[in-house]
Design a protein around this motif. Sequence first.
Motif, mmCIF file in Angstrom:
data_model
loop_
_atom_site.group_PDB
_atom_site.id
_atom_site.type_symbol
_atom_site.label_atom_id
_atom_site.label_comp_id
_atom_site.label_asym_id
_atom_site.label_seq_id
_atom_site.Cartn_x
_atom_site.Cartn_y
_atom_site.Cartn_z
ATOM 1 N N MET B 1 -56.361 0.883 29.091
ATOM 2 C CA MET B 1 -55.364 1.034 28.029
ATOM 3 C C MET B 1 -53.958 0.999 28.623
ATOM 4 S SD MET B 1 -55.495 3.153 24.670
ATOM 5 C CE MET B 1 -54.992 4.830 24.595
ATOM 6 N N LYS B 2 -53.094 0.243 27.979
ATOM 7 C CA LYS B 2 -51.703 0.167 28.436
ATOM 8 C C LYS B 2 -50.981 1.466 28.124
ATOM 9 C CE LYS B 2 -51.472 -4.780 27.803
ATOM 10 N NZ LYS B 2 -51.394 -5.801 26.762
ATOM 11 N N THR B 3 -50.303 2.007 29.116
ATOM 12 C CA THR B 3 -49.518 3.216 28.880
ATOM 13 C C THR B 3 -48.160 3.074 29.577
ATOM 14 O OG1 THR B 3 -50.382 4.311 30.837
ATOM 15 C CG2 THR B 3 -51.500 4.813 28.777
ATOM 16 N N CYS B 4 -47.212 3.835 29.082
ATOM 17 C CA CYS B 4 -45.905 3.886 29.725
ATOM 18 C C CYS B 4 -45.442 5.327 29.718
ATOM 19 C CB CYS B 4 -44.911 3.006 28.964
ATOM 20 S SG CYS B 4 -43.252 3.083 29.664
ATOM 21 N N ARG B 5 -45.082 5.829 30.903
ATOM 22 C CA ARG B 5 -44.627 7.219 31.023
ATOM 23 C C ARG B 5 -43.121 7.236 31.263
ATOM 24 N NH1 ARG B 5 -49.630 7.013 33.426
ATOM 25 N NH2 ARG B 5 -48.638 6.376 35.373
ATOM 26 N N ILE B 6 -42.445 8.042 30.475
ATOM 27 C CA ILE B 6 -40.975 8.060 30.515
ATOM 28 C C ILE B 6 -40.470 9.466 30.778
ATOM 29 C CG2 ILE B 6 -38.870 7.565 29.182
ATOM 30 C CD1 ILE B 6 -41.296 5.967 27.430
ATOM 31 N N LEU B 7 -39.629 9.580 31.803
ATOM 32 C CA LEU B 7 -38.936 10.852 32.037
ATOM 33 C C LEU B 7 -37.583 10.777 31.355
ATOM 34 C CD1 LEU B 7 -38.367 13.589 33.329
ATOM 35 C CD2 LEU B 7 -37.922 12.423 35.508
ATOM 36 N N MET B 28 -44.991 13.958 37.278
ATOM 37 C CA MET B 28 -45.816 13.440 36.181
ATOM 38 C C MET B 28 -45.870 11.912 36.196
ATOM 39 S SD MET B 28 -44.270 16.290 33.576
ATOM 40 C CE MET B 28 -45.167 16.133 32.055
ATOM 41 N N LYS B 29 -45.377 11.318 37.311
ATOM 42 C CA LYS B 29 -45.480 9.874 37.582
ATOM 43 C C LYS B 29 -44.902 8.968 36.486
ATOM 44 C CE LYS B 29 -49.357 10.002 40.780
ATOM 45 N NZ LYS B 29 -49.467 11.469 40.957
ATOM 46 N N PRO B 30 -43.619 9.121 36.218
ATOM 47 C CA PRO B 30 -43.015 8.245 35.207
ATOM 48 C C PRO B 30 -42.910 6.792 35.673
ATOM 49 C CG PRO B 30 -41.320 9.555 36.303
ATOM 50 C CD PRO B 30 -42.642 10.062 36.806
ATOM 51 N N ASP B 31 -42.881 5.871 34.689
ATOM 52 C CA ASP B 31 -42.639 4.454 34.968
ATOM 53 C C ASP B 31 -41.157 4.129 34.881
ATOM 54 O OD1 ASP B 31 -45.453 3.480 35.069
ATOM 55 O OD2 ASP B 31 -45.462 4.305 33.036
ATOM 56 N N VAL B 32 -40.408 5.016 34.239
ATOM 57 C CA VAL B 32 -38.973 4.782 34.062
ATOM 58 C C VAL B 32 -38.284 6.126 33.781
ATOM 59 C CG1 VAL B 32 -39.179 4.368 31.545
ATOM 60 C CG2 VAL B 32 -37.262 3.350 32.791
ATOM 61 N N ILE B 33 -37.023 6.202 34.187
ATOM 62 C CA ILE B 33 -36.182 7.328 33.790
ATOM 63 C C ILE B 33 -35.197 6.735 32.781
ATOM 64 C CG2 ILE B 33 -34.442 9.010 34.557
ATOM 65 C CD1 ILE B 33 -35.898 8.791 37.385
ATOM 66 N N ALA B 34 -35.191 7.260 31.566
ATOM 67 C CA ALA B 34 -34.335 6.680 30.522
ATOM 68 C C ALA B 34 -33.486 7.772 29.900
ATOM 69 C CB ALA B 34 -35.187 6.007 29.452
ATOM 70 N N VAL B 35 -32.193 7.513 29.776
ATOM 71 C CA VAL B 35 -31.304 8.556 29.279
ATOM 72 C C VAL B 35 -30.115 7.977 28.513
ATOM 73 C CG1 VAL B 35 -30.093 8.730 31.510
ATOM 74 C CG2 VAL B 35 -30.048 10.675 29.949
ATOM 75 N N ASP B 36 -29.744 8.697 27.488
ATOM 76 C CA ASP B 36 -28.629 8.313 26.630
ATOM 77 C C ASP B 36 -27.371 9.044 27.099
ATOM 78 O OD1 ASP B 36 -27.078 7.618 24.370
ATOM 79 O OD2 ASP B 36 -27.828 9.333 23.240
ATOM 80 N N ALA B 37 -26.234 8.350 27.097
ATOM 81 C CA ALA B 37 -24.993 8.987 27.548
ATOM 82 C C ALA B 37 -23.896 8.916 26.481
ATOM 83 C CB ALA B 37 -24.518 8.326 28.848
ATOM 84 N N GLY B 38 -24.280 8.583 25.263
ATOM 85 C CA GLY B 38 -23.238 8.382 24.256
ATOM 86 C C GLY B 38 -23.522 9.026 22.925
ATOM 87 N N SER B 39 -22.469 9.063 22.108
ATOM 88 C CA SER B 39 -22.577 9.637 20.774
ATOM 89 C C SER B 39 -21.247 9.464 20.053
ATOM 90 C CB SER B 39 -22.888 11.130 20.900
ATOM 91 O OG SER B 39 -22.819 11.747 19.642
ATOM 92 N N THR B 40 -21.306 9.398 18.734
ATOM 93 C CA THR B 40 -20.057 9.433 17.957
ATOM 94 C C THR B 40 -19.799 10.831 17.413
ATOM 95 O OG1 THR B 40 -21.280 8.720 16.007
ATOM 96 C CG2 THR B 40 -20.049 7.011 17.205
ATOM 97 N N ASP B 41 -20.693 11.789 17.753
ATOM 98 C CA ASP B 41 -20.612 13.130 17.151
ATOM 99 C C ASP B 41 -19.284 13.843 17.419
ATOM 100 O OD1 ASP B 41 -23.144 12.619 16.379
ATOM 101 O OD2 ASP B 41 -24.083 14.283 17.435
#
Lengths: 101, 453
Positions: B1-7, B28-41
């Motif tokens: 089964m295809k899986t993707c782990r994201i930190l 936990m063996k992530p495949d990618v580190i993904a993070v948001d740095a923006g907002s209009t708040d």
Amino acid sequence: MAKVKELSKYVRSKNAGPFWVTIEIFCDNKENYEKIKESPNITKEKVAELYNTNPALIKKFNVDNLLVIKFSYPRPVPSGYRYENDMHSGQQYIRLAEMEV
Amino acid sequence: MKTCRILMPIGSLGAGINPEAFENGLTMKPDVIAVDAGSTDSGPAYLATGTCKYSRAMLKHDLEICIAGGKKLGIPVFVGSCGTCGTDNMVDLFAEIVEEIYRERGFTGRIARIYSQQDPNVLKKKFDEGKIYELEGAPVITKETFDECTNIVALMGAEPYIKAYEEGAEVVLGGRTTDTAIIAAMPIKLGCHVGAAWHGAKVVECGAQCTEDTEAKGVFLTVDEKGFLVTTLLPWARCTPYSVSAHMLYENVDPYRLTEPSGIVTTNEAVYTQVDERSVYVTGSKFEQAKQYTMKLEGACLVGYQTISLVGIADRAVMAEPESWIKNISEYVDTYIRKLGISPEDYSFNFKAYGYNAVIDGPVPAGTPAPREIGVLLTVTAKTQDLANQISKVFNPYLLHFPADPNVQLPSFAFPFSPAHIPRGATYEFKLYHIVKTEGPFELVRFKYNDIK
């Protein structure tokens, strides 16, 4: 008579982008949830009046599985306009919480 | 089964990643580190001026943790909406910091920049072609609005991140992007369930807020071919179907429907199941591919210059009716301003009575006791900074002495500062809440690669 804040676990508000605000009433039992949900005083029209916005654009969601009543409304002016009083709209829930159910 | 782990290390890069939780995430063996740095708040100023609300030092702190973690495991790092507003210069600022970290640590590799700031002339052409339309609640715009905005960005989808990764980038720094696209990119690329990728991304985009303990700041997401699993980063932190599903309400106009550049995510048939104390599995998320690719536009423009004055008042006569005092001083001083020949079109002003009714609009409920004291904030907005300062100075003697009752001894109110007026600089407003139809995901997006050797 009871107020929204007395029948709910908590009420919160937050901006949803610069042009909308969303308010959620979280309940911890079905009985109080139903009371607020069905209240003739907690309607799109009343919320529009309370927040000075167009009633035709207000959205109401009854989230039965979470016992949450949610209203989203467009702000009369965008967030951060020159005389902003609440950038993140985080304090705007107060007036809805004070409403009589 | 295809899986993707994201930190997903934090809801907003630059606010301070929790290093312990991050280290747990790496195990936990992530495949990618993904993070948001923006907002209009935080309002229009950041976009209008192309600035970041966080300090450079904190940005470097968080970027260094992410990059060192990515290097340790040999996995890519995706950062979206660089520098709060996601303008081109903010992508460049992030690239400068990342390259600094690479040099200091002796790292090598390919860094991608993806720009999504827009040329007003391109948008004006789109406007003429009828390819720009407003969202519900948007301000009315004309063709000129595109020139009036100091900066305009278009929110990217997941495709540019996938492309940059396929081109060999190990760090992808994106301009303004939907919060979800940064996180959904890798599971989509790896062939996971597309609805689960988007829905899972939405749940975790604010980091640990979808759990019952926000100390970890971040959260772990695993997407497979059927659904997605949300897991806390700290062993004692709990995550429940309630905390996960309730997060879909947060900052969302519609909790069941999310519009992305490439299609619409619906979550009303989602089923949330507790797997263990730290994990919730979700199935039933749906994604409907749109026939037309669209991007949301954000734009802000300068509307004037402001000067503020703050005065404290505890005077009982004023406290009895703060609103009358504000109404009277406003009318009284405005007469002087008009006498000076200042056109009403060139200025406006506003009073806020903190401690009374500054935060909550509308009438103060009958029977509310008089406040002990209030902070009165006067904001003057004018065409120039000098005019805003001059008008504030016309107000100054009255902010100090204006009586509630002219028949008593002249009061003196409490200024905290000298000089009493504070030039605040330019003030800005959001002008765009519009959608642009594009020829696919890349028409309004530009790429730049830098290989650090």
